[in-house]
Design an enzyme around this catalytic site. Structure first.
Site, PDB file in Angstrom:
ATOM      1  N   GLU A 212      -2.587 -39.003 -50.435  1.00 14.17           N
ATOM      2  CA  GLU A 212      -1.853 -39.437 -51.631  1.00 14.17           C
ATOM      3  C   GLU A 212      -2.739 -40.157 -52.650  1.00 14.17           C
ATOM      4  O   GLU A 212      -2.609 -39.955 -53.846  1.00 14.17           O
ATOM      5  CB  GLU A 212      -0.697 -40.354 -51.200  1.00 14.17           C
ATOM      6  CG  GLU A 212       0.284 -40.648 -52.297  1.00 14.17           C
ATOM      7  CD  GLU A 212       1.503 -41.409 -51.765  1.00 14.17           C
ATOM      8  OE1 GLU A 212       2.157 -40.900 -50.832  1.00 14.17           O
ATOM      9  OE2 GLU A 212       1.772 -42.508 -52.271  1.00 14.17           O
ATOM     10  N   ASP A 213      -3.643 -40.978 -52.168  1.00 10.58           N
ATOM     11  CA  ASP A 213      -4.349 -41.889 -53.083  1.00 10.58           C
ATOM     12  C   ASP A 213      -5.846 -41.660 -53.221  1.00 10.58           C
ATOM     13  O   ASP A 213      -6.508 -42.393 -53.954  1.00 10.58           O
ATOM     14  CB  ASP A 213      -4.118 -43.353 -52.633  1.00 10.58           C
ATOM     15  CG  ASP A 213      -2.680 -43.777 -52.810  1.00 10.58           C
ATOM     16  OD1 ASP A 213      -2.002 -43.209 -53.683  1.00 10.58           O
ATOM     17  OD2 ASP A 213      -2.223 -44.668 -52.068  1.00 10.58           O
TER      18      ASP A 213
END
Ligand code: NDP
Ligand code: ZN
Length: 186
Positions: free
Chosen positions: A68-69
């Site tokens: 996700e990051d």
């Protein structure tokens, strides 16, 4: 013992990978803590509070924000850590192409359909995030936004119940304490 040692190496390997991937990221607290502190917090909570000793779950907790990051694909996680860990990390990953509000709504909608193992990681993540929102919140968040975050996390947690009572009780205790603290100081 050899098996325990092998598991320990697997978990440390995930920690090394996550520390590299998150090396330039910081949390939103005023001290801008290293991002990797958060994923260590989640894995520790899962193990210490939730009593989890499954190495794949601890690895997935450590890796839960990489896709996700950071610049990490599911294929890379699968290549380095195998299909089981990849599948858990994918379950923890929001679709970043969607607007934030929609992503938050989908977390509530998807939680009841997660695997039992992903639900426990999600619970540990929510415990750590509400603790942060209560005791070391993002800079410039008004009280109302912190209370809204607690309300939203509670709705996600509804869908994660029934898989680990120790984690659920820990979440409930911190949530109640947080609401008391934040409303008393209002
Ligand atoms: P965000 O999603 O913007 O931020 C919370 C997330 O940031 C956490 O889930 C956590 O994610 C990560 N994080 C990093 N550092 C910290 C920290 N110190 N404490 C807690 N979390 C941290 O927050 P909201 O839930 O408030 O956003 C919801 C929506 O509302 C968004 O669309 C936002 O733009 C909008 N909004 C709301 C306002 C309000 O007053 N309610 C005001 C402005 C915008 P992780 O688990 O991945 O680490
Ligand atoms: Zn997280």
């Amino acid at each position: 013992m050899a098996e325990e040692h092998a598991s320990l190496i697997e978990v440390l390997r995930a920690l090394h990978f996550a520390a590299q991937k998150h090396r330039d990221q910081r949390r939103k607290d005023p001290e801008a803590s290293p991002y990797v502190n958060h994923v260590i917090d989640v894995a520790e909570t899962l193990a210490r509070v939730g009593g989890v000793d499954d190495a794949s779950m601890l690895q997935a907790a450590i890796l839960h924000d990489t896709i996700e990051d950071t610049e990490t694909s599911a294929a890379e996680i699968e290549r380095v850590f195998g299909q089981e860990v990849q599948s858990l990390v994918t379950e923890m990953t929001d679709d970043k192409s969607l607007p934030k509000k929609e992503r938050k709504r989908l977390q509530i909608e998807h939680a009841p359909h997660l695997s039992l193992r992903a639900k426990q990681i999600k619970l540990a993540d929510k415990i750590c995030n509400i603790r942060d929102v209560i005791y070391s919140p993002p800079e410039n968040w008004p009280l109302e936004r912190r209370l809204e975050y607690l309300d939203w996390s509670e709705q996600v947690v509804v869908g994660c119940r029934g898989c680990n009572s120790a984690l659920e009780q820990c979440y409930d205790r911190i949530l109640a304490e947080g609401r008391r603290l934040l409303t008393t100081h209002a």
